[in-house]
Design an enzyme around this catalytic site. Sequence first.
Site, PDB file in Angstrom:
ATOM      1  N   TYR A 214       0.854  -1.194   0.000  1.00 18.17           N
ATOM      2  CA  TYR A 214       0.000   0.000   0.000  1.00 18.17           C
ATOM      3  C   TYR A 214       0.887   1.241   0.000  1.00 18.17           C
ATOM      4  O   TYR A 214       1.699   1.436   0.906  1.00 18.17           O
ATOM      5  CB  TYR A 214      -0.909  -0.006   1.218  1.00 18.17           C
ATOM      6  CG  TYR A 214      -1.770   1.233   1.349  1.00 18.17           C
ATOM      7  CD1 TYR A 214      -2.479   1.739   0.264  1.00 18.17           C
ATOM      8  CD2 TYR A 214      -1.885   1.898   2.568  1.00 18.17           C
ATOM      9  CE1 TYR A 214      -3.273   2.869   0.381  1.00 18.17           C
ATOM     10  CE2 TYR A 214      -2.682   3.028   2.709  1.00 18.17           C
ATOM     11  CZ  TYR A 214      -3.374   3.506   1.608  1.00 18.17           C
ATOM     12  OH  TYR A 214      -4.157   4.629   1.730  1.00 18.17           O
ATOM     13  N   HIS A 255      -4.487   5.205  -3.087  1.00 19.19           N
ATOM     14  CA  HIS A 255      -5.637   6.079  -3.256  1.00 19.19           C
ATOM     15  C   HIS A 255      -5.161   7.418  -3.815  1.00 19.19           C
ATOM     16  O   HIS A 255      -4.057   7.878  -3.496  1.00 19.19           O
ATOM     17  CB  HIS A 255      -6.353   6.312  -1.925  1.00 19.19           C
ATOM     18  CG  HIS A 255      -6.880   5.060  -1.307  1.00 19.19           C
ATOM     19  ND1 HIS A 255      -6.596   4.676  -0.015  1.00 19.19           N
ATOM     20  CD2 HIS A 255      -7.661   4.077  -1.826  1.00 19.19           C
ATOM     21  CE1 HIS A 255      -7.191   3.528   0.248  1.00 19.19           C
ATOM     22  NE2 HIS A 255      -7.834   3.139  -0.840  1.00 19.19           N
TER      23      HIS A 255
END
Length: 323
Positions: A214, A255
């Site tokens: 991530y 994101h």
Amino acid sequence: MQNELYSVYNSTVNATSNSINLTCEAVIASGSGSGFTVSQLKALSLDDIRDCLYELGYSPLDSDQATTIWNRVLAVYGSANNIPKDQLVLLGWILAGVDTTSYLSSKDSNRDHNDTTQYLNPLFTSTADLQLRFLCPSDLDQVKELCKEWFPIQYPETWYRDITSDPRFYSLAAVYQSNLVGLLIAEVKRTDTINKEDKGILDTRMYSNCTVGYILSLGVCSSFRRQGVASLLLDSFLTHVTQIENQICKAIYLHVLTMNSAAIRFYEKHYFRLHSFLPYYYSVDGKCKDGFTYVLYINGGHPPWGLLYPFQKQKCSITYFIY
């Protein structure tokens, strides 16, 4: 008799699949917009678009179908900014199939944090002049100043301490003449720790003992942008997660603000692909902003078969930005 039955069957199929006068009732009966042609989708009235939006985006669409429906949605509401929250969460595969530049162009202009005028450092000529190293506690103050310059939110003090001292973070810095000019903050974690909005990245039944990477944040000083620094940092992390000892890492995800077109182009250039749309995911200056999840599959990883992307309403909160 057999020919008559075939004729009736064929007429029914043609009425469903080829009729130009498509209605909301037909879409609901079908359960999806994927079985209809672009001409049929264009013929849907604006009221029908509004009333059967859920069914239209329920299953995967090709780019032409998704773009057609998206343009009809914009015709209903005028712009993406005017789409109500309860309708945004129904878009599903519609946005997943739309070229992101189409989505971005429907949003208000002058909202790209990275599209401002760039002033290049005249002394910097190549990434070969850079040194890569991991952050350490003594970098905390400099990292804090850079993040204040790069990102429009306030990070908690604990975050700075964690990324400069906690070994679970892959906190890589690009250094030029003893100064930090770029940062990549990432972590590799178990699939069962993925937040619920991103659970659809991998089939956890198949990859229950695997990990994912991530990327929390990626930033570069303005005078060093568009000169390969961000790519160097990203490539270093990708090299790390694709080594033999890290083969259980099956995907890298991140994101990004929907308005951050420069970042989106950067990640798509590096083969990341849009996974899901996150309405009102970020909080910027007290206002909720939309986000995207982007994914790069590695080491043989792949999305779940028959994946329905989780376009669910997210709680508005302060989260880390990706640039």
